[in-house]
Enzyme design. Structure first.
Site, mmCIF file in Angstrom:
data_model
loop_
_atom_site.group_PDB
_atom_site.id
_atom_site.type_symbol
_atom_site.label_atom_id
_atom_site.label_comp_id
_atom_site.label_asym_id
_atom_site.label_seq_id
_atom_site.Cartn_x
_atom_site.Cartn_y
_atom_site.Cartn_z
ATOM 1 N N SER A 1 -0.281 0.287 7.411
ATOM 2 C CA SER A 1 -0.695 1.441 6.615
ATOM 3 C C SER A 1 -1.239 2.581 7.455
ATOM 4 O O SER A 1 -1.812 2.381 8.523
ATOM 5 C CB SER A 1 -1.738 1.012 5.588
ATOM 6 O OG SER A 1 -1.070 0.331 4.547
ATOM 7 N N ARG B 1 -7.349 -1.184 11.804
ATOM 8 C CA ARG B 1 -6.157 -0.618 11.142
ATOM 9 C C ARG B 1 -6.435 0.415 10.054
ATOM 10 O O ARG B 1 -7.551 0.624 9.634
ATOM 11 C CB ARG B 1 -5.324 -1.751 10.553
ATOM 12 C CG ARG B 1 -6.009 -2.597 9.497
ATOM 13 C CD ARG B 1 -5.063 -3.729 9.078
ATOM 14 N NE ARG B 1 -5.685 -4.630 8.115
ATOM 15 C CZ ARG B 1 -6.405 -5.706 8.465
ATOM 16 N NH1 ARG B 1 -6.602 -6.007 9.734
ATOM 17 N NH2 ARG B 1 -6.946 -6.456 7.531
ATOM 18 N N GLU C 1 -10.396 -2.801 4.416
ATOM 19 C CA GLU C 1 -9.069 -2.239 4.643
ATOM 20 C C GLU C 1 -8.990 -0.830 4.047
ATOM 21 O O GLU C 1 -9.760 -0.472 3.154
ATOM 22 C CB GLU C 1 -7.976 -3.113 3.997
ATOM 23 C CG GLU C 1 -7.919 -4.515 4.586
ATOM 24 C CD GLU C 1 -6.764 -5.370 4.080
ATOM 25 O OE1 GLU C 1 -6.134 -6.045 4.899
ATOM 26 O OE2 GLU C 1 -6.494 -5.381 2.861
ATOM 27 N N ASP D 1 0.783 -1.252 0.000
ATOM 28 C CA ASP D 1 0.000 0.000 0.000
ATOM 29 C C ASP D 1 0.815 1.303 0.000
ATOM 30 O O ASP D 1 1.802 1.411 0.728
ATOM 31 C CB ASP D 1 -0.851 0.086 1.265
ATOM 32 C CG ASP D 1 -1.589 -1.176 1.601
ATOM 33 O OD1 ASP D 1 -1.484 -2.157 0.859
ATOM 34 O OD2 ASP D 1 -2.276 -1.188 2.638
HETATM 35 C C1 FRU Z 1 -3.788 -3.711 2.793
HETATM 36 C C2 FRU Z 1 -3.133 -4.094 4.099
HETATM 37 C C3 FRU Z 1 -3.524 -3.129 5.196
HETATM 38 C C4 FRU Z 1 -2.381 -3.253 6.168
HETATM 39 C C5 FRU Z 1 -1.211 -3.465 5.245
HETATM 40 C C6 FRU Z 1 -0.148 -4.367 5.804
HETATM 41 O O1 FRU Z 1 -3.113 -4.152 1.668
HETATM 42 O O2 FRU Z 1 -3.482 -5.420 4.449
HETATM 43 O O3 FRU Z 1 -4.782 -3.362 5.776
HETATM 44 O O4 FRU Z 1 -2.228 -2.113 6.964
HETATM 45 O O5 FRU Z 1 -1.718 -4.004 4.052
HETATM 46 O O6 FRU Z 1 0.978 -4.375 4.975
#
Ligand code: FRU
Length: 521
Positions: free
Chosen positions: A84, A151, A204, A23
């Site tokens: 993220s 998150r 997410e 991300d």
């Molecule tokens: C989305 C994700 C987020 C998390 C991150 C971990 O692609 O799963 O929810 O913060 O990647 O790398």
């Protein structure tokens, strides 16, 4: 390394030098130094996702080419991850992290999820050097729900209520939580936006942006209703796995936001991009003119860890500029939709070849072959306006207009994209490659399509803008009404070097305007 595939590294899509990226994080514009900052989920130790996970960092003057910077934030232990999150500029020092020596425009505050085996909690860090190094706030975590699925905080300033707003996901309860704060440290829950759109396995990377409504270029739409607002709020939400196209995708909702609740206008989930490779979208903070600019991870969790690139994996999408516009999805409805435009600074690119033609009728033989064979760079722009003469079509004809983008050294590796009038739809086939991954990975969908209606009904006219950059193709239909982003993998160094245009039936398609540009950095 023996399997280094650097010749296939995109030129204007950001990639890490080596290691794994997912991300985009912490996107902001520094108006003191006129520099764009992008951070990203980064595992420098391997080309697959893994902990310790960091925020990698890159900067750009032009949103087209990027400079690698040092890792910005890391975890406190090797079995943890800096997940993220986002960045804001705290002009008024509401956080009290800064003193007067720090220029108000460079009061950089970051929010991220700290991931451990026990929990996901929200952390704050601030930078005293304009975003290169960070100090973690001593009062962390600032939010802790004793959850392992909590998150991706996205923070922004809400002018109307003069408060900071944070949206983040209680991922597996299908909730986007909305908090507010006066000092970036203490956060109060305002509402939950829950069970909207396609749920998949989990939510997410939510985001919330105020997006201008601009007049459509379609003259049948300009109702000039002066009571309608000149913006709407848009909630962005990623899910993985469980996307309609398979794996991961980004959806959005159009509605209103009063500082506490986001209320969607309808029950519709909309696609931010119709391709397989556009995930975890995030918008930039502190942009000039409050433009809504954003970027996504140009990959898919279904196969991102298997794609044949080395010593890095994944690129970002191009930066896009978003507006809301009305359009007619059919003969009776008028709807608002996000329109996406790629942000490319052509001043920093060289146009090595430009081919421009107008008013060409395309037949079923091979037409207008453009050939860059001896100098293929792998960066090609295609800009097409075409017209369909439906009177010469019989029922059940398969009437495609196909563009074959072929490899320069091996033309049997190619992308086929175009339009077919019976469906009617735009289509892409990325499956014609000798690379083993392409034929063997069952998730790497070869063929995708998107409903595609005339740009102008009277003239039966359509527009396609496509940009291929080494191993990624972005296609914008009708000025960005629909976008499809997809990676593709040819044998190393077999850059796109020619385009063949072929129609299923003679005399149906006219290329009103056709331009191909080969570019280099
Ligand atoms: C989305 C994700 C987020 C998390 C991150 C971990 O692609 O799963 O929810 O913060 O990647 O790398």
């Amino acid at each position: 390394a023996s399997n280094d595939t650097s010749l296939n590294r995109p030129l204007i899509h950001f990639t890490p030098e080596k290691g794994w990226m997912n991300d985009p994080n912490g996107l902001f514009y520094d108006n003191v130094t006129d520099l764009w900052h992008m951070y990203y989920q980064f595992n420098p130790n391997d080309t697959v996702w893994g902990q310790p996970l960091y925020w990698g960092h890159a900067t750009s003057k032009n949103l087209t080419t990027w400079t690698h910077e040092n890792i910005a934030i890391g975890p406190d232990s090797d079995d943890a991850g800096v997940f993220s999150g986002s960045i804001v500029i705290d002009y008024n020092n509401t956080s009290n992290f800064f003193n007067s020596s720090i220029n108000p425009g460079q009061r950089v505050v970051a929010f991220y999820t700290y991931n451990t085996a026990e929990s996901q909690t929200q952390y704050v860090a601030y930078s005293l050097d304009g975003g290169y190094t960070f100090t973690k706030y001593s009062g962390n975590p600032v939010l802790n729900l004793n959850s392992t699925q909590f998150r991706d905080p996205k923070v922004f300033w809400h002018d109307e209520t003069e408060k900071w707003i944070m949206v983040l996901a209680l991922s597996q309860e299908y909730k986007v939580q909305i908090y507010s704060s006066e000092n970036l440290k203490e956060w109060e829950l305002q509402s939950n936006f829950s069970h909207h759109g396609i749920l998949g396995y989990q939510y997410e990377c939510p985001g919330l942006s105020k997006i201008p409504i601009v007049k459509s270029s379609d003259s049948s739409l300009n109702s000039s209703n002066s009571t309608s607002p000149d913006y709407k709020w848009v909630m962005f939400l990623s899910i993985n796995p469980g996307a309609p196209q398979g794996g991961s995708f980004t959806q959005y909702f159009i509605g209103d936001f009063d500082g506490k609740n986001f209320t969607a206008d309808d029950h519709q989930t909309r696609f931010l991009d119709f391709g397989k490779d556009y995930y975890a979208f995030q918008a930039f903070d502190n942009t000039p003119n409050n433009d809504v600019l954003g970027v996504a991870w140009a990959s898919n969790w279904e196969y991102g860890g298997f794609v044949p690139t080395s010593p890095w994996r994944s690129s970002m999408s191009l930066i896009r500029n978003f507006t809301l516009q009305e359009y007619h999805p059919n003969g009776e409805a008028t709807e608002l939709n996000l329109f996406s435009q790629p942000v490319i600074d052509h001043d920093v690119l060289n146009a090595n070849h430009t081919i421009h033609k107008g008013n060409l009728t395309i037949g079923s033989g091979k037409n207008v072959t453009f050939d860059f064979h001896n100098s293929a760079t792998g960066l090609v722009e295609l800009n097409v306006t075409f017209k369909v003469n439906t009177s010469s079509i019989r029922p059940h004809d398969f009437v495609d207009l196909s563009f074959y983008l072929r490899g320069a050294s091996d033309p049997h590796e190619y992308l086929r994209l175009g339009y077919e009038n019976t469906a009617p739809a735009f289509f892409l086939d990325r499956g014609n490659s000798k690379v083993n991954f392409v034929s063997s990975n069952p998730f790497y969908t070869d063929k995708t399509s998107v409903n595609f209606l005339p740009y102008s009904t009277e003239l039966n006219t359509y527009k396609i803008y496509a940009i291929a950059d080494r191993n990624i193709l972005e296609v914008y239909l009708n000025d960005g009404l629909a976008v499809s982003t997809n990676t593709f993998f040819f044998t190393e160094g077999n850059h796109i070097g020619s385009i063949d245009v072929i129609a299923g039936i003679d005399g149906v398609y006219e290329l009103v305007d056709f331009e191909v540009k080969q570019l280099s950095v």
